[in-house]
Design a protein around this motif. Structure first.
Motif, PDB file in Angstrom:
ATOM      1  N   SER A 529      39.651  45.139  33.994  1.00  0.00           N
ATOM      2  CA  SER A 529      40.126  44.108  34.924  1.00  0.00           C
ATOM      3  C   SER A 529      38.997  43.150  35.311  1.00  0.00           C
ATOM      4  O   SER A 529      39.207  41.926  35.381  1.00  0.00           O
ATOM      5  N   TYR A 532      38.403  40.727  32.521  1.00  0.00           N
ATOM      6  CA  TYR A 532      39.429  39.677  32.498  1.00  0.00           C
ATOM      7  C   TYR A 532      39.119  38.597  33.535  1.00  0.00           C
ATOM      8  O   TYR A 532      39.196  37.395  33.243  1.00  0.00           O
ATOM      9  N   VAL A 533      38.774  39.015  34.748  1.00  0.00           N
ATOM     10  CA  VAL A 533      38.451  38.041  35.800  1.00  0.00           C
ATOM     11  C   VAL A 533      37.211  37.244  35.417  1.00  0.00           C
ATOM     12  O   VAL A 533      37.144  36.022  35.634  1.00  0.00           O
ATOM     13  N   MET A 561      44.800  36.945  34.248  1.00  0.00           N
ATOM     14  CA  MET A 561      44.802  37.087  35.708  1.00  0.00           C
ATOM     15  C   MET A 561      45.971  37.940  36.184  1.00  0.00           C
ATOM     16  O   MET A 561      45.833  38.746  37.121  1.00  0.00           O
ATOM     17  N   ALA A 564      44.945  41.480  35.349  1.00  0.00           N
ATOM     18  CA  ALA A 564      43.849  41.934  36.216  1.00  0.00           C
ATOM     19  C   ALA A 564      44.345  42.241  37.616  1.00  0.00           C
ATOM     20  O   ALA A 564      43.944  43.247  38.230  1.00  0.00           O
ATOM     21  N   THR A 565      45.208  41.383  38.163  1.00  0.00           N
ATOM     22  CA  THR A 565      45.739  41.623  39.507  1.00  0.00           C
ATOM     23  C   THR A 565      46.544  42.910  39.559  1.00  0.00           C
ATOM     24  O   THR A 565      46.417  43.711  40.504  1.00  0.00           O
ATOM     25  N   TYR A 593      41.148  36.745  46.215  1.00  0.00           N
ATOM     26  CA  TYR A 593      41.655  35.515  45.606  1.00  0.00           C
ATOM     27  C   TYR A 593      41.199  34.294  46.396  1.00  0.00           C
ATOM     28  O   TYR A 593      40.875  33.249  45.812  1.00  0.00           O
ATOM     29  N   LEU A 596      37.487  33.731  45.571  1.00  0.00           N
ATOM     30  CA  LEU A 596      37.372  33.252  44.193  1.00  0.00           C
ATOM     31  C   LEU A 596      37.858  31.812  44.069  1.00  0.00           C
ATOM     32  O   LEU A 596      37.258  30.993  43.363  1.00  0.00           O
ATOM     33  N   LYS A 613      45.669  30.973  38.598  1.00  0.00           N
ATOM     34  CA  LYS A 613      45.695  31.466  39.973  1.00  0.00           C
ATOM     35  C   LYS A 613      47.133  31.647  40.442  1.00  0.00           C
ATOM     36  O   LYS A 613      47.484  32.690  41.024  1.00  0.00           O
ATOM     37  N   GLY A 616      48.612  34.551  38.637  1.00  0.00           N
ATOM     38  CA  GLY A 616      47.940  35.803  38.949  1.00  0.00           C
ATOM     39  C   GLY A 616      48.350  36.435  40.262  1.00  0.00           C
ATOM     40  O   GLY A 616      48.278  37.666  40.413  1.00  0.00           O
TER      41      GLY A 616
END
Length: 909
Positions: A529, A532-533, A561, A564-565, A593, A596, A613, A616
């Motif tokens: 994860s 991925y981010v 995303m 990953a989330t 989030y 980021l 975003k 995600g």
């Protein structure tokens, strides 16, 4: 193109009618109703698609635009739907009759309008001869361009060639060939099972007829080329099919003899295709050859047999492509072999066939590597200066064949790391040798670099392959991240695609180990994860990196995303323990989030971050909704503690901040931003009054709506000019009135109670948003249809005002509420009639004073509904005295309306 769209629309309408009639006879009337509604909406959209371009032409030719309202059509449709809901057949018939009448009137007006436009266009054309001369020159240029495009057909895409073959030329001939091929298959099956002659005689007759058809086509090639090629293709298809039936029915008992016969037919196909320069003949023959094994009635081929058979066909394609640059054969051969052959091996392959299948896969890889190399040579010789690879199937021939072939080997030797590493090393050495041989030819410099890239790719696969178990997933992810960074710095598309493939392999492999391992692999998923981010952050960290990100890569980043989330949410739930683990996980991810998002906005990230975003955060909303449903009991939110309650409020506000930063996201995609902000505010607002969730959920959205109303910035108005905001408001108006169990809580007087006040505030906001839609329609010639807006305004006013009245009647007169019995209650029906007539009176009086014609028409529509209600319900369902009062009261108010509120005159342009 327009003709094709029209044909598709007609086919769609015919399909709806056929399904509706069939469903009616099979007594599934709900399907009939759905198809009927779809038919009505499709017809209206079809005619609207004709009317809108015609109005644009009318504006250009200075013809007065005539706006034909579709409000009667929508009202008629609603009447029919109400009749179906209440099982009133006569009401359904009335609605359908009215719909047909208004639709035919609409078509008649449209026909008159079309005549005016045609007349005006004829006048303009007769007064200008020069454009016609220009058009003639343009037509000549177009014909010349078409001739040139035929000469350069070898560089067209596969989909372009398929569309040309299907939609151009003689479609009847093509359909006839397809039907005849199917007929041959059925004839062979029938002959195999039923004819009394010996099977050898039957198949010999079919083979002789097929040979005769092929010869006839060859004779006619100078008279009618397309017809002759079709006959040759049909004859060769018959020979292929007959040979298969003969071998699998043991008429030809020896596979050696069958192979010789197949080679002879294939050689004839190659010879005819090359002699006549016909890729069409080769395509027809090869496609039938690929499909032939699946027409057998006796038994299925083994995986080894099918792959070996496809190898022979691909060898024939390699011979053709070596002599002619017919890349369509290469592409079709690659796609059929990879998809059909791969799926067949997956379902029918056995472990004891591994060694044979390994050799066959390597042989296929060798053929397709040669095909890509040879095709590039032929094209480069023809046009060195303009030579450029297509970004899809052409590159697939060079990169796809070895990579997909290696993927098959990877699946067959999944647990044998040293075998896979050896394969990867051998592939790397082979492509290094090919690179050394090809780089000497300057005309295919791009191809030589591609082989060098392949050598590096297979060399890079070795380290993660050698890692054991779940650590191989970590290796795939970290190596994908590193190669992605290298691709951005070196501006290498090939390296970026390679990194994306490694990240996909890492994700897919993690699912296997999730099932295989006894304990949950926490470390593996944290590494995956975070990788991925990191990829998404890296892609948006610099302006020159963002320029390299295409729309497809942005979609890939969005999937990263989203994945990953989801993984982090599960990992945080596993990390936190106790009663607060759910809200803590939601808070941490929401805050993460937010941080980021702020960091990437400082780095000037654009849409390449906004879209990932937005996608995600979807798991956070799903998780919050599950949490809300879990604590809901009897229509009340029962929070276990204050931490969860106020944590949900903070999480919702954090998510709202994420959607509103940056504000330019509203201009980029206001539908998504509006949906996300209102959903976030609704989640946060649920924490304010848990005992009245339907009121609580609307508090923060209403406050935000009021704040936007008083802002002078046009962007905030744009925020509410969305269909998503309208849909959410409409959803609240329907669900709150039907399902709220606290509608009478703190009820003081009609309107002076929490539920009525919130309902009125929602109605005001909804009408304001509809007004914004009308302004958008006038300013930009886009937005929702005004007929739909008028119907929504009418129904929203009637719906909420009626429920305010129903609650008052229920409190003071104990009348039914949210029960079908209210349609039989005389007090309710009388009150609704007087309320609706009063609303019509207020609207029409105000419209007459302010000269607002649309508002007057809206009030008149309410009178129409009142009249229908009087005739359809009050006349037969309520008591005599109440019925008399209802008719007299409605008629008296209508009389006053007719006197003091005549229809305003239309404004002159």
């Amino acid at each position: 193109m327009l003709k094709g769209q029209s044909e598709i629309r007609i086919i769609w309408l015919m399909l709806l009618m056929i399904i509706a009639v069939s469903a009616w006879f099979f007594d599934t009337k709900i399907v009939t109703y759905i198809c009927g509604l779809a038919f009505v909406m499709s017809v209206m959209h079809y005619v609207d698609a004709i009317q809108n371009p015609m109005q644009e032409i009318a504006v250009q030719t200075r013809i007065p635009v005539q706006n034909t309202s579709k409000v009667p059509l929508y009202i008629s449709s609603i009447v029919s739907v109400v009749g179906l809901t209440l099982h009133f057949s006569w009401l359904v018939g009335l609605g359908l009759t009215a719909w047909i009448f208004f639709f035919l009137r609409w078509l008649r007006r449209l026909e008159r309008y079309l005549t005016q436009v045609q007349t005006q266009l004829q006048r303009l054309q007769s007064s200008a001869d020069l454009p016609f001369k220009t058009d003639n020159l343009a037509n000549q240029s177009l014909q010349h361009a078409q001739i040139v495009s035929v000469d350069r057909s070898s560089t067209d895409s596969l989909m372009t060639q398929v569309r040309q073959w299907i939609f151009q030329g003689n479609p009847v001939l093509k359909v006839a060939i397809v039907v005849l091929v199917i007929g041959i298959v059925l004839l062979l099956r029938f002959a195999t099972e039923h004819w009394q002659l010996s099977l050898a005689v039957k198949l010999a007759i079919v083979a002789l007829v097929s040979i005769g058809i092929t010869g006839l086509g060859f004779i006619l090639q100078n008279k009618n080329r397309s017809f002759a090629l079709a006959l040759e293709g049909l004859g060769l298809a018959g020979l292929f099919l007959t040979l298969f039936f003969a071998y699998y029915n043991q008429v030809i008992p020896n596979i050696f003899i069958a192979g010789i016969c197949f080679a002879v037919i294939m050689l004839v196909t190659l010879g005819l295709s090359l002699k006549q320069q016909s890729i069409e003949l080769a395509l027809m023959a090869m496609l039938i050859a690929y499909v032939a094994p699946f027409t057998l009635p006796i038994r299925s081929a083994t995986a080894t047999e099918l792959v070996a058979y496809y190898l022979v066909i691909n060898i024939a394609i390699a011979i053709l492509s070596t002599l002619r640059p017919w890349k369509y054969l290469n592409q079709i051969g690659f796609l059929v072999t990879a998809i059909v052959g791969g799926a067949y091996v997956f379902y029918h392959g056995y472990a004891q066939e591994k060694s044979q299948l390994t050799l066959l896969v390597i042989a296929h890889i060798t053929i397709f590597v040669w095909l890509g190399f040879r095709f590039s040579q032929l094209i480069a010789k023809q046009d060195i200066e303009q030579f450029k690879l297509k970004p899809s199937l052409d590159i697939a021939l060079i990169f796809g064949a070895p990579i997909i072939g290696f993927l098959f080997l990877y699946l067959m030797y999944f647990h044998q790391e040293w075998h896979l590493a050896s394969f990867s090393l051998v592939f790397s050495i082979v492509f290094t040798i090919i690179y050394q041989l090809s780089k000497r030819n300057q005309s295919i410099q791009l191809i030589s670099q591609s082989y060098f890239s392949l050598a590096l790719i297979f060399l890079a696969l070795i380290p993660p392959i050698l890692l054991h178990g779940q650590w191989s997933v970590v290796g795939w992810a970290i190596e994908g991240l590193l190669i992605f960074a290298f691709a951005l710095y070196q501006q290498s598309n090939i390296s970026r695609y390679m990194a994306m493939a490694l990240l996909i392999v890492a994700g897919c492999s993690s699912l296997y180990y999730l099932v295989e391992l006894a304990n949950f692999p926490t470390t593996m998923y944290w590494c995956l994860s975070l990788s991925y981010v990191a990829v998404v952050v890296l892609a948006n960290s610099r302006a020159d990196f963002q320029k390299q990100i295409s729309a497809m890569t942005t979609l890939f980043l969005s999937v990263l995303m989203l994945s990953a989330t989801t993984m982090m949410l599960y990992l945080l739930l596993d990390y936190f323990e106790g009663d607060h683990q759910y809200i803590y996980s939601l808070l941490v991810l929401s805050f993460g989030y937010l941080v980021l998002n702020e960091v990437l906005l400082k780095l000037q990230a654009t849409w390449t971050w906004l879209i990932p975003k937005w996608i995600g955060v979807i798991p956070l909303y799903v998780f919050a909704l599950i949490l809300i449903l879990d604590i809901s009991q009897n229509g009340v939110l029962v929070w276990t503690n204050s931490v969860e309650r106020w944590g949900m409020l903070v999480s919702g506000l954090l998510l709202t901040r994420i959607w509103l930063r940056p504000l330019r996201g509203i201009r980029l995609e206001n539908e998504w931003v509006s949906l996300g902000v209102l959903t976030s505010l609704s989640l946060a607002s649920l924490s304010l009054i848990p005992s009245m969730p339907y009121i609580s959920v609307a508090i923060l959205p209403l406050l935000f709506c009021g704040w936007c109303f008083f802002q002078k910035n046009a962007e905030w108005a744009m925020f509410w000019q969305t269909r998503s905001s309208l849909a959410l408001m409409l959803l609240w108006m329907i669900c709150a009135q039907l399902f709220s169990q606290q509608a009478f809580q703190a009820y003081l007087l009609p309107i002076l109670n929490p539920f009525d006040l919130v309902s009125i505030a929602i109605l005001i906001g909804f009408l304001w948003m509809l007004n914004l839609q009308v302004k958008q329609q006038y300013q930009h010639q886009q937005g929702m249809d005004q007929g739909i807006l008028a119907v929504l305004s009418l129904l929203s006013v009637l719906w909420l005002s009626s429920y305010i009245l129903l609650r008052a009647l229920h409190v003071y007169f104990a009348t039914p509420y949210n029960d079908l019995m209210l349609w039989q209650d005389a007090t309710v029906q009388l009150s609704l009639t007087l309320l609706w007539v009063s609303l019509a009176f207020i609207a029409m009086s105000y419209a007459t004073q302010k000269v607002i014609r649309p508002l007057w028409i809206l009030g008149g529509s309410i009178l129409v509904i009142v009249t229908l209600k009087l005739v359809l319900f009050d006349l037969s369902h309520i008591g005599t005295l109440t019925r008399v009062i209802s008719f007299l009261g409605a008629g008296f108010i209508m009389l006053i309306i007719a006197y003091i509120a005549p229809i305003p005159e239309p404004k002159e342009n």
